[in-house]
Design a protein around this motif. Structure first.
Motif, PDB file in Angstrom:
ATOM      1  N   TYR B  79       0.944  -1.126   0.051  1.00  0.00           N
ATOM      2  CA  TYR B  79       0.033   0.097  -0.085  1.00  0.00           C
ATOM      3  C   TYR B  79       0.977   1.120   0.145  1.00  0.00           C
ATOM      4  N   LEU B  81       0.797   5.775  -0.340  1.00  0.00           N
ATOM      5  CA  LEU B  81      -0.072   7.058  -0.345  1.00  0.00           C
ATOM      6  C   LEU B  81       0.679   7.888  -1.407  1.00  0.00           C
ATOM      7  N   LYS B  85      -0.675  13.194  -1.218  1.00  0.00           N
ATOM      8  CA  LYS B  85      -1.332  12.566   0.144  1.00  0.00           C
ATOM      9  C   LYS B  85      -2.714  12.409  -0.277  1.00  0.00           C
ATOM     10  N   TRP B  88      -4.640   6.815  -1.933  1.00  0.00           N
ATOM     11  CA  TRP B  88      -4.241   5.608  -1.270  1.00  0.00           C
ATOM     12  C   TRP B  88      -4.454   4.484  -2.483  1.00  0.00           C
ATOM     13  N   GLU B 142      -7.916   1.884  -5.329  1.00  0.00           N
ATOM     14  CA  GLU B 142      -7.728   3.219  -4.910  1.00  0.00           C
ATOM     15  C   GLU B 142      -8.775   3.837  -4.173  1.00  0.00           C
TER      16      GLU B 142
END
Lengths: 313, 525
Positions: B79, B81, B85, B88, B142
């Motif tokens: 995973y 970021l 930001k 994800w 996502e």
């Protein structure tokens, strides 16, 4: 006799109707809310309201009652709020442990209490009489759950002869089934053994002074024959009445005993349903218990005619 | 089994030879006594801990929390970021399968997240930042955010109710306000509905198709390796009976025997006790701010000055071995555990409490305090609260009732004299209190807050700031600011941490410490 039974059966209907109304009203009038219980801690007022609506608890009480009683008359007792199962199905699953416990208890009670009472009466005034009466006082003075814990401590924890708790269905083995019912049945039966032994003693004592007992003895019949065929047979009607009452009162004891021994019967179902405010289940179980009570009384009345030919309906 | 019991069994068996049959089994079974009976089977629909624990048996989670309180991947393999930001990207592990053998895909995961978020308060907060959740392929999805937030992993890895358990698409797409009726999970155990005896026995068997992570188990993360064939939950209502059954070897593990039975348990050489939840739980006193006098924050502050945690903990838990005085709202020993803001409170400073009552012009209105009498761990709290409050100058009308009546009454906003309430006491497991968004009693969103309905813009603003912050150090600073504000505008009084140890037979090993009782990794020797 047929007419009498029919009249008695019909007379149970108003009793059951009154019980149905009372149970329904009492549940609705007590300060409880199954929707709030089901929803959990984080539920919003809207979520609780939504659950209330889905369960039909927002409807006027009269409408709720009509819907419920309409279902009952068609054999539909509704769905448990929690188990999401039909209440009739839940009750069906729980009948076996309760019936098993009740039957074994009654068997124990009759097999122990009646002979004890007869022996005490026959030995009136002796140490045997005093011992039986002493046991009797002790038996119905100690609460069921205390008896349960004492028996568990002795027979399950210390001696390791019997299981502490749990139930095994008959289909999974009669041996295990019986073994797991010994302690609960002993626990439940103590108070009734004490009570019925005392009543049997009194009833037999009364008839032991009758002329026909003297006659039987004068004819040279053995003491056993005198006690069983003449004394006990003539004292049977009041004893049977008490046994009938015992069976009915047993229902209360079953609730406590099943809780202590974790027997998944109707008693435990009742406790769980009351604590969770599972209205459909509580209503159905109370109705069932009331019906059982009425039915047992009817059976006792019918049984009188077999024990005393003078009684006719 | 003793000779006598064997003899009795043999006699009983012999008496019933034609009918006798047994469930012969060479399987290794763990017999576990949970803290209550399992009635509801949907861990998203209710927050009840027993249903959460059932969830951990049957379902798996995308993330979990390890024994250090850190969020770690569980069903997720990788995973990341994005640099801005705002996105994800998460990829599922290889080999994940449902109990019916079908593979777990993003088509299942996305509706599962949505169903959970529709019910869970932290999930709702997280979703307020989410623009979309989209599948890239069968294994990758996502989460696109409207603005940065530090909540995504905290929410998806939260260890306690409601835990974001993953369910198959056909189940997860159902109405979140309706209980599920199919119980296919992808967790380490399979729920045996056909063997479920409501009120008596809940059965799970090992899921042969479960692919554990390679890391050692830690909290709700790591390798969930099942080392028994079967687990039976045996709810025993009577605590003494549960202990008797453990002593007699009829059960293997009691989740949380009450503290007063610990001395009895410790006497047995066949049993040991284990603190499976090192974070513990916390007692709390909840105010209803809708009605006088608790509508005045100064009166609520007076309560916090009147109380001290030690008295409550001694009255309910007893031994110091099982409790800890902690003035932090968010659990001492966790990343956001701090006592800032409460330094001079919870010390039973009656003089200060009386001054505050005078300042607030408290008119002697009796405080309707609900006492739960059937929940053993809570029963002794209310009398302690009553006594301490009376010493500070309050009048207290303690009303005793069963816990379910408390539950029904606490959602009523009516005045206390008309069936409402002023205060009650409860407890939370620490897993529910780890940060200001998760901890329900800190929510001060007026009508949207939990029962008690505190209403404070500053607290809500700070909670929002916490949710938006991605830097843990800055989050910690916000937590301290929240505690200072809660000390000024008390939403509840926290009454210390306590620990419920499990009791196990000596042959049961390998219990994994976690915020919930998890039963993987356990062996029976």
């Amino acid at each position: 006799m047929g007419g009498y039974i029919l009249r008695r059966v019909l007379s149970t209907l108003p009793v059951l109707a009154i019980v149905a109304v009372l149970v329904f009203l009492m549940l609705r009038l007590t300060p409880s809310d199954p929707a709030a219980i089901i929803a959990g801690d984080y539920a919003s007022s809207e979520q609780i309201e939504g659950i209330r609506e889905r369960l039909g608890l927002n409807e006027p009480i009269l409408k709720q009652f009509i819907i419920w009683i309409g279902g009952v008359l068609q054999g539909d007792f509704g769905e448990s709020f929690f188990y999401k199962k039909q209440v009739a199905e839940l009750i069906g699953e729980r009948l076996e442990p309760t019936l098993s416990l009740s039957l074994i208890t009654i068997l124990l009670v009759v097999l122990i209490a009646v002979p004890l009472g007869v022996i005490a009466a026959h030995n009136h005034g002796t140490w045997i009489d005093r011992f039986v009466m002493g046991f009797s006082v002790l038996g119905f003075s100690i609460p069921v759950f205390v008896v349960g814990y004492i028996l568990i401590y002795i027979f399950a924890v210390t001696l390791d002869w019997l299981p502490v708790q749990g139930y095994q269905r008959i289909r999974d083995g009669v041996g295990g089934w019986l073994l797991r019912l010994v302690l609960p049945a002993m626990t439940l039966s103590v108070v009734f053994i004490a009570f019925i032994a005392r009543m049997t003693r009194t009833s037999v004592l009364e008839v032991l002074n009758e002329d026909y007992i003297r006659t039987a003895r004068a004819k040279g019949q053995t003491e056993i024959k005198v006690l069983v065929r003449h004394a006990l047979a003539n004292a049977a009607v009041p004893i049977l009445t008490i046994i009938g009452l015992t069976v009915a009162i047993l229902i209360g004891g079953v609730v406590v005993t099943e809780s202590v021994y974790t027997l998944p019967g109707l008693g435990l179902l009742t406790v769980d349903a009351v604590l969770a405010r599972d209205y459909p289940t509580i209503q159905a179980v109370i109705l069932l218990f009331s019906f059982a009570y009425v039915l047992i009384n009817l059976l006792v009345d019918v049984a009188y005619t077999f024990l005393d030919p003078r009684i006719r309906y | 089994m003793s000779t006598m019991r064997r003899t009795l069994t043999a006699v009983a068996v012999a008496a019933a030879v034609p009918f006798f049959m047994t469930e012969a089994s060479a399987q290794k079974s763990l017999r576990f006594v949970p803290h209550s009976d399992l009635k509801i089977l949907d861990p998203i629909w209710t927050t009840a801990y027993i249903v959460r624990n059932h969830g951990y048996m049957v379902y798996d989670t995308l993330f979990g929390m390890d024994d250090k309180g850190e969020i770690k991947p569980q069903m997720v393999d990788s995973y990341k970021l994005s640099d801005d930001k705002l996105t994800w990207t998460m990829t599922l592990r290889d080999g994940l399968a449902w109990h019916d053998g079908q593979p777990v895909t993003t088509a299942d995961v996305i509706p599962s997240i949505k169903r959970w978020a529709a019910k869970d308060s932290m999930g709702q907060k997280m979703m307020s930042f989410v623009a979309s959740i989209e599948a890239k392929d069968a294994k990758t999805f996502e989460i696109k955010l409207k603005e940065p937030t530090g909540l995504v992993l905290l929410a998806l890895g939260k260890p306690s109710s409601n835990v974001p358990f993953m369910m198959p698409k056909r189940v997860a797409e159902g109405d979140p306000n309706k209980q599920i009726e199919e119980f296919t999970g992808s967790g380490p155990f399979v729920f045996k509905r056909d063997e479920w005896v409501p009120g008596s026995k809940i059965v799970y068997v090992k899921f042969a198709g479960y692919k554990p992570r390679s890391e050692p188990p830690s909290g709700t993360t790591g390798g969930k390796v099942v080392k028994v064939d079967r687990v039976e939950w045996l709810p025993i209502r009577d605590h003494q009976q549960a202990v008797n059954a453990l002593l007699a070897g009829e059960v293997d593990y009691i989740e949380a025997p009450p503290h007063d039975l610990h001395p009895l348990i410790k006497k047995s050489k066949d049993i040991y006790m284990f603190n499976w939840n090192p974070l513990g739980s916390q007692y709390t006193f909840r105010f209803n701010v809708l009605h006088k006098p608790f509508d005045n924050p100064k009166v609520r502050q007076a309560v916090l000055h009147a109380f001290n945690q030690e008295d409550f903990l001694k009255a309910t838990v007893g031994s110091e071995e099982y409790y800890k005085v902690c003035k932090g709202l968010f659990v001492c020993g966790t990343p956001f555990g701090t006592e800032v803001g409460f330094e001079d409170m919870l010390e039973s400073n009656f003089k200060k409490a009386r001054e505050l009552l005078t300042e607030a012009k408290y008119d002697g209105t009796p405080i309707v305090l609900m006492q739960s009498t059937d929940n053993q761990s809570l029963t002794n709290l209310a009398p302690v609260a009553k006594s301490l409050m009376e010493r500070a100058g309050f009048k207290v009308d303690m009303q005793s009732m069963d816990w379910q009546t408390v539950v029904a009454r606490r959602v009523k906003k009516d005045p206390p004299a008309a069936g409402g309430w002023h205060a009650f006491l409860t407890s939370w497991v620490a897993g529910d209190l780890l940060n200001p968004v998760m901890a329900g009693f800190v929510n001060a969103a007026c009508d949207k807050a939990m029962f008690g309905w505190p209403c404070d813009e500053q607290i809500e603003k700070l909670r929002d700031d916490f949710a938006k912050e991605v830097d843990p150090a800055k989050q910690k600073a916000i937590v301290e600011a929240i505690q200072k504000r809660v000390a000024e505008y008390p939403t509840h009084a926290h009454l210390g941490q306590f620990y419920n140890h499990g009791a196990l037979r000596n042959n049961v090993k390998g219990v994994v410490p976690a915020p919930a009782p998890v039963l993987w990794n356990i062996t029976i020797e």
